[in-house]
Design a protein around this motif. Sequence first.
Motif, PDB file in Angstrom:
ATOM      1  N   GLN A 100     -31.392  -7.904  29.176  1.00 57.34           N
ATOM      2  CA  GLN A 100     -31.252  -7.790  27.724  1.00 57.34           C
ATOM      3  C   GLN A 100     -32.635  -7.733  27.084  1.00 57.34           C
ATOM      4  OE1 GLN A 100     -29.425 -11.184  25.917  1.00 57.34           O
ATOM      5  NE2 GLN A 100     -29.528 -10.342  23.839  1.00 57.34           N
ATOM      6  N   PHE A 101     -32.896  -6.620  26.358  1.00 61.36           N
ATOM      7  CA  PHE A 101     -34.169  -6.512  25.642  1.00 61.36           C
ATOM      8  C   PHE A 101     -34.164  -7.482  24.467  1.00 61.36           C
ATOM      9  CE2 PHE A 101     -36.502  -4.775  22.035  1.00 61.36           C
ATOM     10  CZ  PHE A 101     -37.773  -4.702  22.568  1.00 61.36           C
ATOM     11  N   LEU A 102     -35.287  -8.198  24.294  1.00 57.18           N
ATOM     12  CA  LEU A 102     -35.340  -9.232  23.262  1.00 57.18           C
ATOM     13  C   LEU A 102     -36.312  -8.928  22.137  1.00 57.18           C
ATOM     14  CD1 LEU A 102     -35.313 -12.418  25.532  1.00 57.18           C
ATOM     15  CD2 LEU A 102     -33.382 -11.375  24.336  1.00 57.18           C
ATOM     16  N   SER A 103     -37.569  -8.572  22.469  1.00 60.60           N
ATOM     17  CA  SER A 103     -38.570  -8.469  21.419  1.00 60.60           C
ATOM     18  C   SER A 103     -39.781  -7.688  21.906  1.00 60.60           C
ATOM     19  CB  SER A 103     -39.001  -9.871  20.968  1.00 60.60           C
ATOM     20  OG  SER A 103     -40.103  -9.821  20.097  1.00 60.60           O
ATOM     21  N   GLU A 104     -40.568  -7.177  20.943  1.00 63.19           N
ATOM     22  CA  GLU A 104     -41.851  -6.541  21.239  1.00 63.19           C
ATOM     23  C   GLU A 104     -43.009  -7.368  20.693  1.00 63.19           C
ATOM     24  OE1 GLU A 104     -41.799  -2.547  19.856  1.00 63.19           O
ATOM     25  OE2 GLU A 104     -40.654  -1.805  21.574  1.00 63.19           O
ATOM     26  N   ASN A 105     -42.728  -8.587  20.300  1.00 64.75           N
ATOM     27  CA  ASN A 105     -43.781  -9.489  19.835  1.00 64.75           C
ATOM     28  C   ASN A 105     -44.350 -10.271  21.016  1.00 64.75           C
ATOM     29  OD1 ASN A 105     -43.400  -8.755  17.129  1.00 64.75           O
ATOM     30  ND2 ASN A 105     -41.745 -10.252  16.898  1.00 64.75           N
ATOM     31  N   ALA A 106     -45.621 -10.618  20.906  1.00 68.30           N
ATOM     32  CA  ALA A 106     -46.244 -11.390  21.977  1.00 68.30           C
ATOM     33  C   ALA A 106     -45.644 -12.783  22.082  1.00 68.30           C
ATOM     34  CB  ALA A 106     -47.753 -11.488  21.744  1.00 68.30           C
ATOM     35  N   THR A 107     -45.133 -13.320  20.954  1.00 68.22           N
ATOM     36  CA  THR A 107     -44.554 -14.665  20.935  1.00 68.22           C
ATOM     37  C   THR A 107     -43.042 -14.575  20.755  1.00 68.22           C
ATOM     38  OG1 THR A 107     -46.579 -15.610  20.010  1.00 68.22           O
ATOM     39  CG2 THR A 107     -44.561 -16.898  19.777  1.00 68.22           C
ATOM     40  N   LEU A 108     -42.325 -15.260  21.629  1.00 65.21           N
ATOM     41  CA  LEU A 108     -40.869 -15.318  21.581  1.00 65.21           C
ATOM     42  C   LEU A 108     -40.442 -16.757  21.341  1.00 65.21           C
ATOM     43  CD1 LEU A 108     -38.100 -13.877  22.007  1.00 65.21           C
ATOM     44  CD2 LEU A 108     -38.317 -14.478  24.430  1.00 65.21           C
ATOM     45  N   THR A 109     -39.722 -16.994  20.247  1.00 66.68           N
ATOM     46  CA  THR A 109     -39.272 -18.342  19.899  1.00 66.68           C
ATOM     47  C   THR A 109     -37.754 -18.388  19.897  1.00 66.68           C
ATOM     48  OG1 THR A 109     -41.242 -18.758  18.555  1.00 66.68           O
ATOM     49  CG2 THR A 109     -39.338 -20.169  18.162  1.00 66.68           C
ATOM     50  N   ILE A 110     -37.209 -19.413  20.552  1.00 68.52           N
ATOM     51  CA  ILE A 110     -35.756 -19.632  20.572  1.00 68.52           C
ATOM     52  C   ILE A 110     -35.492 -20.987  19.930  1.00 68.52           C
ATOM     53  CG2 ILE A 110     -33.673 -19.774  21.975  1.00 68.52           C
ATOM     54  CD1 ILE A 110     -35.165 -18.251  24.159  1.00 68.52           C
TER      55      ILE A 110
END
Length: 445
Positions: free
Chosen positions: A264-274
């Motif tokens: 599952q593709f999530l993001s193109e940002n360097a930082t991923l926050t859940i």
Amino acid sequence: MGRIISSVTVLLLGFVTSKAFDIKITPDYNVPAQIGDKLELTCSTTGCESPSFSWRTQMDNPLGGSVTNMGSSSILTMDPVGIENEHEYLCSACCGSRKEERSIRVDVYSFPSDPVIEISTPLNVGEKANITCMVPKVYPSERLKMQLEKDGSVLGMKEFYEEGSTITTETKSLTLTFIPTFEDIGKAITCVAELPIDEMEFEPKKRQTSQRLSVNYGPRNTTVSVTPSTTVKEGGAVTMTCTSYGNPSPKISWTKHSISGESQFLSENATLTINNVKAEDLGLYECEGVNQFGREKKTVDLIVQVPPQNTTELISPSDNVDEGENITIMSTTYSNSPPQTVPQKIHPSNTNILSSQNDTSTVSKNDTGIHHETGNNNETRNNTDVIEITVVEMVKETDFVIPVIVVLSCLSTVATPALAILVYRSRKAKINGSYSPVNAPKPNV
């Protein structure tokens, strides 16, 4: 007498005048002139009110300039200086019958700008490229020296004296083949050019240009940092930051790989926050850095601590057993962190904790009651299931065998002597002809 004095005065004035007449040229020494610049040579006299001037070259070549006379001085202007102005110039000044001459040497050169560094193609790690250092409009070019350096280390050098002299300015160059490596990233390439003409005084005689190497390369040293950690409780928050180095800067993307194998593709940002982490957020998270020269991936396994759920028990042989039977309680519970199941018996006055999960024990009538099966781990809350066990008390039967044996034993001690007497009397009666137990005399005991 007066005539004599007048004559002497005239002679003295003439002598003084002739001695005072002089000429000079400025600058005083040989003049280095850069091609393209403006040069003025000034010829001046003293001791003469109205001198006459003339300029010429030693070989009677064209002056290559303009002359301006102003009173006691004359200016030869060369604008711009060309190679044709490289001569020895003579200035002649006449004052009446007297004539004076002075000469000056004009040497020309051209070293107008710093070297220029050119790279044939964009520098890619491991791929050949040509680095060229150029010196434009140099004269005399046969006196030029050049070298290429990398962080102070000489890569190559060249002298041009073997190419012979020319009568024009030229652009000279030094070209080297270069294969960049990762170690070359950010290092400086320097081109050094020198025009060491000792007989001419000019500055600068040395020029140089430096350029930082911009080397293209694919993503490398990709790392992922996780805050607070890769293990997080359900309902908490986690931040994952991806860093990847490359030139040009890599594009970052995040993908999640579930246990079932789906991506599952999530993001193109360097930082991923859940935020508010759920059980389904558990899985393998992949950070990828991509540019036109390659790609690199880094993964991190996120563990979500979920409280034990759906605790169930299997009782063997059943939850209704006889006292003295063995009973096995097998417990199962769901948790992504290995849970510990603790069987407990609930009593109004106390709680008894049994030995372990899947506990097997011999029950007694005191084990009748409610039991809790509690699933727990160190990080999350517990989950408890309730079971009830009924133990049937065993009824004890009266044992008559032992009393009968005791009675019989007691009777046997008395019956044996009596029987012996009876046998004796019977035998005696047979001998005498008759016997009656009733009439038989009682023995003396």
